[in-house]
Design an enzyme around this catalytic site. Structure first.
Site, PDB file in Angstrom:
ATOM      1  N   SER A  34      24.903   0.093 -31.593  1.00  0.00           N
ATOM      2  CA  SER A  34      23.702   1.213 -30.976  1.00  0.00           C
ATOM      3  C   SER A  34      22.575   0.584 -30.125  1.00  0.00           C
ATOM      4  CB  SER A  34      23.462   1.521 -32.456  1.00  0.00           C
ATOM      5  OG  SER A  34      22.609   2.097 -32.651  1.00  0.00           O
ATOM      6  N   LYS A  39      23.185  -3.574 -37.252  1.00  0.00           N
ATOM      7  CA  LYS A  39      23.784  -3.555 -35.872  1.00  0.00           C
ATOM      8  C   LYS A  39      23.361  -4.474 -35.191  1.00  0.00           C
ATOM      9  CE  LYS A  39      26.188  -0.239 -35.999  1.00  0.00           C
ATOM     10  NZ  LYS A  39      27.935  -0.401 -36.180  1.00  0.00           N
ATOM     11  N   TYR A  72      19.439   0.986 -41.124  1.00  0.00           N
ATOM     12  CA  TYR A  72      20.592   1.417 -39.973  1.00  0.00           C
ATOM     13  C   TYR A  72      21.201   0.297 -38.849  1.00  0.00           C
ATOM     14  CZ  TYR A  72      23.806   2.943 -36.474  1.00  0.00           C
ATOM     15  OH  TYR A  72      25.101   2.974 -35.119  1.00  0.00           O
TER      16      TYR A  72
END
Length: 349
Positions: A130, A160, A156
């Site tokens: 991402s 990643k 989040y």
């Protein structure tokens, strides 16, 4: 090549499965339905539709990648040549509320998967990363040489970033001969032009465009624009939106590169258009596509938001021979067709 796709029933996963099948790859698909819908037989509704669109059967097993025993059963019984790893919890706001769940799910699932790949000698691995790994961008447009891991504002994004580092370390271990490609997505929007598969958020959408389309159709009353005093062309935030079909095709190109080259080590690519669109531009484009007025109001900026994020996708063009083909008009046209044909998502089938 036979490709194991984790999180295959989700938004990006299902579109990628369709493009893999169209490109002649065999797939085995797994999902635990945390972000997708199962029918009464326990089949993935999105993949049933992909099967109808492609005319091909899709082997599917319900599996939680966090469950090592379930996962090993698949590696034992299926011939697997490559893995595309989508399965993850993915809502930025929710990750701030539930950090432990995000770290546990996203990291443990990925570690299990890499361990199985190592054990069963599957050395081709594509990771769904991402643009959040860039944190606060040090420059625009963002290219793959920009720093990562600084100024990431949510768990989040941290998961990643951590997984990228883990994959780099695993890929660099002597004598292992991994092919790793880390794909950093910008902002996927749109749907398949057939209107048969698209994004089906559970509850209130977290992302701008599904929210905008639900306001357009009348499911939600008004769009809140978070700040209109940013240093951008019209004061609203600017992001690099990419059509999900283009994004899906990027994964096919990544597999083709592994197939052709045989040994690439670990590589990283941005998948975006290289163009930044503002919130107001996105709303205007959706009004045009839908023929409807989209009511909006301005609210305060959210904590951790930044003014502009868009990428330089030229490395993907050079090495993957990939670039985004679809523009803003197609993104909004296809999203609106999905919304109109499926006002309640996959459940309305």
């Amino acid at each position: 090549m036979r490709v194991l796709v984790t999180g295959a029933a989700g938004f990006i996963g299902s579109h990628t499965v369709l493009e893999l099948l169209n490109a002649g790859y065999d797939v085995i698909c797994i999902d635990n339905f945390s972000n997708s819908i199962a029918d009464e037989k326990g089949e993935a509704v999105s993949l049933t539709r992909v099967s109808q669109l492609t005319g091909k059967q899709i082997p599917f097993k319900k599996c939680d990648v966090c469950d090592e025993k379930e996962l090993e059963e698949i590696f034992k019984t299926e011939k697997i040549d490559a893995v595309i790893h989508f399965a993850a919890l993915k809502a930025v706001g929710e990750s701030v509320q539930l950090p432990l769940a995000y770290y546990r799910n996203n990291i443990v699932a990925s570690l299990n998967l890499i361990a199985m790949c190592k054990k069963y000698e599957v050395r081709n691995f594509i990771f769904s990363s991402s643009a959040t790994v860039y944190g606060t961008p040090e420059k625009l447009p963002i290219d793959e040489s920009c720093r990562v891991g600084v100024g990431i504002t949510n768990p989040y994004g941290q998961t990643k970033y951590m997984m990228e580092q883990i994959l780099r370390d695993v890929g660099a271990a002597p004598g292992e001969n991994w092919n790793m490609i880390l794909l950093r997505y910008f902002n996927p929007v749109g749907a398949h032009p057939s209107g048969r598969i698209g994004e089906d958020p559970k509850g209130v959408p977290n992302n701008l465009m599904p929210y905008v389309s639900q306001v357009a159709i009348g499911k939600l009353p008004v769009l809140t624009i978070y700040g209109d005093q940013w240093e951008t062309k019209d004061g609203t935030g600017v992001r690099d939106f990419i059509h999900v079909v283009d994004l899906a095709k990027g994964h096919v190109k990544a597999l083709e590169r592994m197939d052709k080259k045989g040994s690439i080590g670990t590589e990283v690519f941005n998948l975006g258009t290289g163009t930044g669109y503002s919130v107001k531009e996105m709303v205007t484009a959706m009004e045009k596509a839908s023929g409807r007025t989209i009511p909006s109001k301005v609210g305060p900026p959210r904590v951790g938001d930044i003014a502009s994020v868009y990428c330089d996708p030229s490395l993907a063009l050079e090495k993957l021979e990939w670039k985004a083909e679809l523009g803003l008009e197609e993104m909004c046209r296809d999203l609106w067709k999905w919304q109109i044909d499926n006002p309640n998502g996959f459940l309305a089938a």
